[in-house]
Design a protein around this motif. Structure first.
Motif, short mmCIF file in Angstrom:
data_model
loop_
_atom_site.label_atom_id
_atom_site.label_comp_id
_atom_site.label_asym_id
_atom_site.label_seq_id
_atom_site.Cartn_x
_atom_site.Cartn_y
_atom_site.Cartn_z
N ARG A 167 0.81 -1.21 0.00
CA ARG A 167 0.00 0.00 0.00
C ARG A 167 0.85 1.27 0.00
N PHE A 168 1.99 1.21 0.65
CA PHE A 168 2.82 2.40 0.80
C PHE A 168 3.68 2.66 -0.43
N GLY A 169 3.83 1.64 -1.28
CA GLY A 169 4.69 1.79 -2.45
C GLY A 169 6.16 1.61 -2.12
N TRP A 170 6.45 0.72 -1.17
CA TRP A 170 7.82 0.52 -0.71
C TRP A 170 8.73 -0.02 -1.81
N ALA A 171 8.20 -0.80 -2.71
CA ALA A 171 9.03 -1.42 -3.76
C ALA A 171 9.68 -0.38 -4.66
N GLY A 187 12.25 11.38 2.21
CA GLY A 187 12.70 10.06 2.62
C GLY A 187 11.56 9.24 3.19
N THR A 188 11.73 7.93 3.17
CA THR A 188 10.74 7.01 3.74
C THR A 188 11.43 6.08 4.71
N ALA A 207 3.29 -2.87 11.56
CA ALA A 207 4.36 -2.32 10.72
C ALA A 207 4.04 -0.86 10.46
N GLN A 208 4.97 0.01 10.81
CA GLN A 208 4.79 1.45 10.63
C GLN A 208 5.57 1.93 9.41
N PHE A 209 4.96 2.80 8.63
CA PHE A 209 5.60 3.40 7.45
C PHE A 209 5.43 4.91 7.51
N ALA A 210 6.48 5.64 7.16
CA ALA A 210 6.41 7.11 7.20
C ALA A 210 7.18 7.70 6.03
N GLU A 211 6.65 8.78 5.49
CA GLU A 211 7.36 9.60 4.51
C GLU A 211 7.51 11.00 5.08
N VAL A 212 8.74 11.52 5.04
CA VAL A 212 9.00 12.84 5.59
C VAL A 212 9.63 13.73 4.53
N ALA A 213 9.52 15.03 4.77
CA ALA A 213 10.22 16.04 3.98
C ALA A 213 11.05 16.88 4.95
#
Length: 709
Positions: free
Chosen positions: A414-418, A435-436, A567-573
């Motif tokens: 769902r997060f598009g990690w690939a 960054g993620t 499992a936690q996923f984050a995108e930051v700027a």
């Protein structure tokens, strides 16, 4: 007639469907009353006076001038207050925090220690008189700052053993192809619920009643019985609506002071803590200094794991923040050493706070795993997959269910990690570096014995009575759905009454065990009631009631290791010129048992993740070495995440019912915060190429780290 027909219309399927809070309308219209606003005849108001020194003794309390002020009826302090018994073990298996045993001696162990209670006819009169009260002290030197080098550290068992170890750590580290050895720190953090702590005490017909805001009416009742040496049957604690707690709303100074004053004056007395007083009297999460050492082979498989967590405790009460405990569940290694240590300082007593141990511990452990993945050149999710244990790494017990990898797989999709470029500092959008990051989450899924009563009413409805506490989690609604399903009726035909110690023993709202423990008891009572009722038969006017006790059933749970995972996923700027960090989006995927109410469950997960943003970027209570107090002990100076900080945050779950729970519940209140701060910190590293091991990741730290990199 109507009653029989209604009861024969069997309905199931309430559990698992979204349902708005059954008390929601009352809350948004103001009909729901909280502890500090329920009217009482002849109500007096108490205002606590707190010490202005961090350590010493009270030389004198100049109460005579204050007693002559308008409206003042009494001033309680260590020379005239009722005596308390503190030599006991409470309902939770611990001795009472002496902070609640107010006015028993002249010692001052920290700044903000309660030294007096001024009681007056109005709250305004009590406050004015309290601020005018002069207290003289003999001041002594104090120490309030924790650091990794703090002397006098010692191991302390809390709700887990202080030390757990297997294997030869030094040998395993020496044999490892890749080693991570890093230190991480987290700051002091405060609960800051929307509703301040408040309590009203009164004696009526020989019985003490306390209307309170707490996380367990039976818990508070039991403590008051022991503190005041009362007959258990003579104490009733009610706590119908609670505006947040997070671990802070147990037995505190204000309840005990209110009972003291009501006993002395023989009239109702209310004591409400101010926001500033809560920073001294409501407990908090201790700061931590943690060292993590990981050793792995070239393929990233762990050979050695060491996690040492140092926290502080007060000089009057021992409490440990067991940050090293999370490693005992998450990852195995040939050599596995974890320890929780404390240092005594002249500070208020810390206490349980959402995911105690797991929240700060996961920041250190999951950051170290990310560093190991970087050194090994392995994707962070793949590294965790290679270190997935088959059994509890320390307990050796089988898991009741461990769907952590399913959370990572679905979350990554769902997060598009690939599509993620693993190289740090290469993705830009104008001035921003993007960054993620990711991190794992876990929290124990326990249960505690509870009792519940379910009554079939003559009008075809049902009433559930249980001493549960809804601190904003939606527990009242979840129990309505659970009861409706077991009774095979519609939720609108079930009324759930909670927050009353007269309903019998029940688990507190804590440890993510509340709804699970209460749901078990409600299910057992409802099932027996349904079996007793004869289809088509009329119910007598007084109704038919069945009471349950789950002590024996829950005793069998110790045979497996039970946790919720995520499992936690984050995108930051990150703006490298200002140091600003923005969380652009977060996703949490959880395996947390059967979800009773998706609407309130998602609210709990998102709330925990939002708290993780606060933990990563904002929250930091800083103590002044000179005074021993906090800078900015209010919601203006203590920053938490707001809507502007959370543009897109999503939470969902995978199917993960607990096979041994009658409803399939595990627990969701705390797992949402675990790993969230680490995922954000790992994303900041990915954006900038600079690792932040000290929370919060403030702009000045980003700028300093950027210059030093």
């Amino acid at each position: 007639m109507t009653t029989a027909t209604t009861r024969n219309q069997r309905v199931r399927g309430a559990v698992g469907t979204a349902h708005t809070r059954v008390e929601g309308r009352d809350k948004v219209t103001g009909a729901a009353r909280y502890a500090g606003e329920i009217p009482f005849a002849e109500l007096a108001h108490g205002w606590l006076v707190l010490s202005t020194v961090a350590r010493g003794r009270i030389r004198s309390v100049e109460d005579a001038p204050v007693l002559g002020m308008p409206g003042v009826v009494t001033v309680l302090h260590h020379r005239n207050a009722p005596r308390l018994d503190t030599d006991y073990v409470g309902l939770l298996g611990t001795r009472p925090d002496p902070t609640c045993a107010v006015f028993q001696h002249d010692r001052v162990p920290h700044l903000g220690w309660p030294v007096a209670l001024v009681v007056a006819e109005t709250s305004e009169q009590a406050r004015e008189a309290a601020e005018a009260l002069v207290v003289h002290y003999d001041q002594e030197p104090h120490d309030v700052v924790l650091s990794a080098a703090s002397p006098g550290a010692y191991t302390l068992d809390g709700h887990m053993p202080a030390v757990a170890a297997k294997g030869d750590l030094q040998s395993a580290l020496g044999d490892s192809a890749v080693v991570v050895d890093a230190e991480y720190t987290t700051p002091e953090e405060h609960h800051s619920p929307m509703e301040p702590h408040a309590a009203t005490a009164r004696w009526e017909d020989g019985r003490l009643e306390l209307v309170d805001s707490n996380q367990g009416s039976g818990w508070v009742s039991d403590e008051l019985v022991k503190l005041f040496s009362l007959d258990p049957a003579s104490v009733r604690v009610r706590s119908e609506h609670v505006g947040g707690g997070f671990g802070s709303k147990g037995v505190r100074a204000h309840q005990v002071a209110a009972v003291m004053a009501a006993t002395v004056l023989q009239r109702p007395v209310r004591v409400v803590l101010t926001r500033r007083q809560m920073f001294s009297l409501a407990g908090y999460r201790s700061p931590t200094a943690q060292r993590v050492r990981l050793g792995a082979d070239a393929d990233g498989r762990l050979r050695a794991l060491e996690h040492d967590c140092l926290s502080l405790t007060s000089t009057v009460y021992e409490f440990v923040e067991p940050g090293a405990g999370v490693a005992r569940t998450m990852y195995d290694a040939d050599a596995h050493h974890t320890a929780n240590r404390v240092v005594r300082l002249d500070v208020p007593s810390p206490t349980w706070m959402r995911a105690p141990g797991e929240a700060p511990g996961s920041f250190a452990l999951e950051s170290a795993l990310d560093e190991l993945a970087e050194k090994c050149g392995i994707d962070p999710i793949e590294l965790r997959a290679r270190n997935e244990p088959e059994r509890g790494p320390i307990s050796g017990l089988p898991y009741s269910g461990r769907s952590l990898l399913a959370c990572f797989q679905e979350g990554a999709r769902r997060f598009g990690w690939a599509d993620r470029d693993p190289r740090p500092g290469v993705r830009r959008e104008g001035a921003w570096l993007l960054g993620t990051g990711t991190a794992a989450a876990s929290f124990p899924a326990g249960a505690a014995p509870s009792t519940a009563a379910v009554t079939a009413e003559a009008d075809g409805t049902y009433t559930v009575r249980i001493a549960a506490a809804d601190i904003g989690t939606g527990a009242r609604t979840a129990l309505t759905l659970i009861a409706a399903d077991e009774l095979e009726t519609a939720p609108d035909r079930v009324r759930v009454r909670i927050g009353d110690s007269d309903f019998g023993p029940a688990m507190i709202a804590g440890g993510s065990m509340g709804t699970r423990s209460w749901g078990w008891a409600v299910t057992a009572a409802a099932r027996e009631l349904r079996e007793r009722l004869t289809p088509g038969a009329a119910v007598p006017p007084e109704g038919v009631t069945v009471r349950s006790d789950t002590t024996e059933a829950i005793g069998a749970l110790a045979q497996r290791e039970r946790h919720s995972f995520g499992a936690q996923f984050a995108e930051v700027a990150v703006d490298p010129t200002t140091g600003e960090v923005r969380v652009r989006r977060m996703l949490g995927m959880f395996a947390a048992g059967r979800i009773v109410n998706p609407l309130t469950a998602r609210n709990q997960f998102v709330g925990g993740m939002t708290w993780g943003i606060s933990m990563a970027l904002h929250e930091e209570a800083v103590r002044d070495r000179a005074s021993g107090g906090l800078y900015g002990a209010d919601l203006a100076g203590y920053h938490v995440a707001t809507h502007a900080d959370v543009p897109l945050i999503e939470a969902d779950w995978v199917d993960d019912p607990d096979p041994d729970d009658p409803v399939g519940i595990k627990g969701i209140g705390e797992v949402g915060i675990v790993g969230a701060a680490a995922a954000i910190a790992n994303a900041v590293w990915h954006a900038t190429g600079v690792r932040h091991r000290n929370l919060p990741i403030r702009p000045d730290r980003v700028l300093t780290a950027g210059r030093d990199a």
